[in-house]
Design a protein around this motif. Structure first.
Motif, PDB file in Angstrom:
ATOM      1  N   PHE A 362      49.988  38.054  51.585  1.00  0.00           N
ATOM      2  CA  PHE A 362      48.807  39.118  52.534  1.00  0.00           C
ATOM      3  C   PHE A 362      49.265  40.376  51.639  1.00  0.00           C
ATOM      4  N   THR A 363      50.418  40.257  51.807  1.00  0.00           N
ATOM      5  CA  THR A 363      50.280  42.279  50.634  1.00  0.00           C
ATOM      6  C   THR A 363      50.458  42.559  49.220  1.00  0.00           C
ATOM      7  N   ALA A 364      50.504  40.800  48.658  1.00  0.00           N
ATOM      8  CA  ALA A 364      50.949  40.666  47.289  1.00  0.00           C
ATOM      9  C   ALA A 364      49.487  40.339  46.589  1.00  0.00           C
ATOM     10  N   THR A 365      48.151  39.850  47.766  1.00  0.00           N
ATOM     11  CA  THR A 365      46.725  39.395  47.458  1.00  0.00           C
ATOM     12  C   THR A 365      46.120  40.892  47.921  1.00  0.00           C
ATOM     13  N   ILE A 366      46.074  40.940  48.414  1.00  0.00           N
ATOM     14  CA  ILE A 366      45.674  42.857  48.567  1.00  0.00           C
ATOM     15  C   ILE A 366      45.752  43.146  47.295  1.00  0.00           C
ATOM     16  N   GLY A 367      46.821  43.551  46.833  1.00  0.00           N
ATOM     17  CA  GLY A 367      47.054  44.282  45.472  1.00  0.00           C
ATOM     18  C   GLY A 367      46.103  43.772  44.464  1.00  0.00           C
ATOM     19  N   VAL A 368      46.424  42.748  44.371  1.00  0.00           N
ATOM     20  CA  VAL A 368      45.414  42.011  43.017  1.00  0.00           C
ATOM     21  C   VAL A 368      43.637  42.188  43.135  1.00  0.00           C
ATOM     22  N   LEU A 369      43.456  42.346  44.573  1.00  0.00           N
ATOM     23  CA  LEU A 369      42.114  42.076  45.078  1.00  0.00           C
ATOM     24  C   LEU A 369      41.295  43.165  44.816  1.00  0.00           C
ATOM     25  N   LEU A 370      42.541  44.618  45.224  1.00  0.00           N
ATOM     26  CA  LEU A 370      41.612  45.862  44.534  1.00  0.00           C
ATOM     27  C   LEU A 370      41.654  45.970  43.033  1.00  0.00           C
ATOM     28  N   TYR A 371      42.572  45.553  42.479  1.00  0.00           N
ATOM     29  CA  TYR A 371      42.663  45.530  40.782  1.00  0.00           C
ATOM     30  C   TYR A 371      41.124  44.807  40.754  1.00  0.00           C
ATOM     31  N   VAL A 372      40.764  44.092  41.068  1.00  0.00           N
ATOM     32  CA  VAL A 372      40.135  42.492  40.673  1.00  0.00           C
ATOM     33  C   VAL A 372      38.370  43.831  40.911  1.00  0.00           C
ATOM     34  N   ASP A 373      38.590  44.558  42.064  1.00  0.00           N
ATOM     35  CA  ASP A 373      37.078  45.289  42.924  1.00  0.00           C
ATOM     36  C   ASP A 373      37.456  46.605  41.660  1.00  0.00           C
ATOM     37  N   GLN A 374      37.694  47.134  41.546  1.00  0.00           N
ATOM     38  CA  GLN A 374      37.919  48.448  40.527  1.00  0.00           C
ATOM     39  C   GLN A 374      37.695  47.624  39.451  1.00  0.00           C
ATOM     40  N   ARG A 375      37.469  47.102  39.211  1.00  0.00           N
ATOM     41  CA  ARG A 375      37.570  46.857  37.623  1.00  0.00           C
ATOM     42  C   ARG A 375      35.693  45.870  37.537  1.00  0.00           C
ATOM     43  N   ILE A 376      35.102  45.382  38.511  1.00  0.00           N
ATOM     44  CA  ILE A 376      33.591  45.274  39.112  1.00  0.00           C
ATOM     45  C   ILE A 376      33.140  46.360  38.379  1.00  0.00           C
ATOM     46  N   ARG A 377      33.293  47.043  39.692  1.00  0.00           N
ATOM     47  CA  ARG A 377      33.063  48.500  39.930  1.00  0.00           C
ATOM     48  C   ARG A 377      32.657  49.261  39.062  1.00  0.00           C
ATOM     49  N   ARG A 378      33.819  49.158  37.917  1.00  0.00           N
ATOM     50  CA  ARG A 378      33.963  50.192  36.721  1.00  0.00           C
ATOM     51  C   ARG A 378      32.787  49.462  35.030  1.00  0.00           C
ATOM     52  N   GLU A 379      33.352  48.049  35.116  1.00  0.00           N
ATOM     53  CA  GLU A 379      33.557  47.949  34.225  1.00  0.00           C
ATOM     54  C   GLU A 379      32.428  46.117  34.271  1.00  0.00           C
ATOM     55  N   ALA A 380      32.109  46.281  35.437  1.00  0.00           N
ATOM     56  CA  ALA A 380      31.110  44.972  35.926  1.00  0.00           C
ATOM     57  C   ALA A 380      32.151  43.760  35.210  1.00  0.00           C
ATOM     58  N   LEU A 381      32.846  43.650  35.603  1.00  0.00           N
ATOM     59  CA  LEU A 381      33.684  42.066  34.885  1.00  0.00           C
ATOM     60  C   LEU A 381      33.203  41.297  35.918  1.00  0.00           C
ATOM     61  N   ASP A 382      32.491  40.995  37.601  1.00  0.00           N
ATOM     62  CA  ASP A 382      31.650  40.251  37.809  1.00  0.00           C
ATOM     63  C   ASP A 382      31.182  39.473  36.643  1.00  0.00           C
ATOM     64  N   ILE A 383      30.244  39.934  36.416  1.00  0.00           N
ATOM     65  CA  ILE A 383      29.619  39.470  35.068  1.00  0.00           C
ATOM     66  C   ILE A 383      30.043  37.802  34.263  1.00  0.00           C
ATOM     67  N   GLU A 384      31.426  38.332  33.659  1.00  0.00           N
ATOM     68  CA  GLU A 384      32.873  37.789  32.700  1.00  0.00           C
ATOM     69  C   GLU A 384      33.027  36.627  34.081  1.00  0.00           C
ATOM     70  N   LEU A 385      33.713  37.161  35.118  1.00  0.00           N
ATOM     71  CA  LEU A 385      34.095  35.905  36.261  1.00  0.00           C
ATOM     72  C   LEU A 385      33.200  34.697  35.838  1.00  0.00           C
ATOM     73  N   ALA A 386      31.673  35.302  36.214  1.00  0.00           N
ATOM     74  CA  ALA A 386      30.952  33.968  36.765  1.00  0.00           C
ATOM     75  C   ALA A 386      30.716  32.921  35.336  1.00  0.00           C
ATOM     76  N   ARG A 387      31.087  34.262  34.532  1.00  0.00           N
ATOM     77  CA  ARG A 387      30.410  32.751  33.033  1.00  0.00           C
ATOM     78  C   ARG A 387      32.090  32.263  32.929  1.00  0.00           C
ATOM     79  N   ALA A 388      33.516  33.091  33.133  1.00  0.00           N
ATOM     80  CA  ALA A 388      34.917  32.246  33.331  1.00  0.00           C
ATOM     81  C   ALA A 388      34.651  31.060  34.336  1.00  0.00           C
ATOM     82  N   ALA A 389      34.013  31.119  35.546  1.00  0.00           N
ATOM     83  CA  ALA A 389      33.887  30.441  36.612  1.00  0.00           C
ATOM     84  C   ALA A 389      33.447  29.008  36.073  1.00  0.00           C
ATOM     85  N   GLY A 390      31.736  29.164  35.361  1.00  0.00           N
ATOM     86  CA  GLY A 390      31.340  28.314  34.598  1.00  0.00           C
ATOM     87  C   GLY A 390      30.223  27.540  35.230  1.00  0.00           C
TER      88      GLY A 390
END
Length: 410
Positions: A362-390
């Motif tokens: 649980f605690t390890a996953t929280i840290g990774v999700l915070l990293y993903v969330d910050q990159r989505i907010r700062r760098e629009a990582l959600d677009i790249e993840l959506a493409r990578a998810a097919g």
């Protein structure tokens, strides 16, 4: 193995500002379509003279067309009675454990729980193995030196088991980071897959963990250095001792501030394949202007883990005290107060294993999700993840329906 586009850090040293995020959900303009005339009649159900909704009088340009009306995109809700369109907020894609958009507190916590629940064989199995080795090493050290070193027994036990615990914690963090990175895309993962992805970066992660620990510990040690030096000289003036204690305590907030600044360095190192120093700098940039939010979520997750761990381990502690009560009383009567009975130690170790098995993922996953969330907010990582998810609507390849190798893993 190839690398998935999107995890690599952007080429610019300064990420885009939050307000300038590109979006993948904006409707595309249709070639040849002209702008609506100024005297466009009001939309159906709108009073004359009232402000017109966006795109009033136009047909939507996305999706398949329905008879008589343009089809709204997925997530915009049903069409209202009598025609017109619903102008709700579009739903974000969710190929894995989180929606691909900036996350709220509840979504981060839910994403952590969903990762453990959907990939329980890997997360809980990995955490169980790590917890068994950690608790076994600590228990063995306590049983080996119990009572022989007097009041120094707890300190020596910690020093003996600490290196192994730190190494196992680094391995668990690395493997769980890889599990979460695939869970975000909705991909299955095994311990073997996570190990192959994490293995090349383990030595660097060990160095990063040591360096961050030395930085935080060095700040605290520097704050308490005047107090230590004053006591070593043999002086015991209460007023001076109290003042130096306050000076030392002031170093704790500084250490916490630095620790949160560097808290996203491990995911950056593992997922972006950065160097140690670059990962530390990357974490500082991602945390910038979001320190209080990341600190609050981190502290809350630790409190939740502590409460859950306490609920799991407390019954075993009580059982151990009941089982070893007679032996403990006998040791006290004999003047041996440094150690605890073996039955009590073993029972408490079992409780510690179960508690760590549940709380570590649980605690390890929280840290990774915070990293993903910050990159989505700062760098629009959600677009790249959506493409990578097919996801085809975001430019994905729809790899799940094609023959051949799967897409590059995160």
């Amino acid at each position: 193995m190839t690398d998935t586009p999107g995890w690599a850090s952007p080429g610019s040293s300064e990420p885009p500002r939050d307000g300038a995020r590109p979006t993948a959900d904006a409707p595309a303009a249709v070639p040849g379509q002209s702008a609506p005339p100024k005297d466009t009649p009001p939309a159906r159900g709108t009073a004359p003279g009232a402000p017109q909704p966006p795109y009033a009088g136009q047909q939507p340009t996305w999706g398949a067309q329905q008879p008589g009306h343009g089809a709204p995109p997925p997530g915009w809700g049903p069409q209202p009675p009598g025609g017109g369109y619903s102008w709700g907020v579009p739903q974000s894609p969710k190929p894995g454990v989180i929606p691909l958009r900036p996350l709220g507190l509840g979504e981060i916590l839910d994403g952590a729980v969903s990762t453990v629940r959907k990939h329980w064989r890997v997360t809980l199995g990995l955490a169980l193995g790590v917890a068994v080795v950690q608790q076994g090493a600590s228990l063995g050290a306590q049983l080996a030196i119990q009572g022989d070193t007097g009041d120094l027994t707890p300190v020596l036990t910690a020093l003996i088991s600490l290196p192994l615990s730190m190494l196992l914690g680094v391995i668990a963090s690395a493997l769980l980071t890889m599990v979460v990175s695939r869970a975000v895309l909705g991909q299955a993962v095994s311990i073997g897959d996570a190990w192959r992805d994490a293995k090349p970066r383990l030595l660097q992660l060990v160095g990063l963990t040591l360096l961050t620990g030395l930085i935080a510990g060095g700040i605290v040690l520097l704050g308490f250095a005047p107090l230590i030096g004053y006591l070593v000289t043999g002086a015991e003036e209460p007023a001076i001792v109290g003042l130096l204690v306050v000076v030392g305590l002031l170093s704790l907030p500084v250490a916490v501030w630095i620790g949160i600044q560097l808290s996203l360095a491990a995911p950056a190192l593992m997922l972006e394949k950065q160097g140690v120093i670059t990962a530390l700098s990357r974490s500082r940039r991602l945390v910038r202007r979001s320190w209080w939010r990341i600190c609050g979520i981190t502290v809350l997750s630790q409190i939740i883990a502590a409460v859950v761990g306490g609920v799991i381990s407390t019954p075993f502690t009580v059982i151990g005290m009941v089982i070893g009560f007679d032996d403990f009383i006998g040791q006290v009567d004999a003047g041996q107060t440094a150690g605890m009975p073996a039955a009590m130690l073993i029972t408490m170790a079992i409780g510690g294993v179960l508690a760590s098995t549940v709380t570590l993922p649980f605690t390890a996953t929280i840290g990774v999700l915070l990293y993903v969330d910050q990159r989505i907010r700062r760098e629009a990582l959600d677009i790249e993840l959506a493409r990578a998810a097919g996801l085809p609507e975001h430019g994905g390849t729809g790899w799940g329906d094609q023959a051949g190798p799967a897409p590059a893993r995160l």
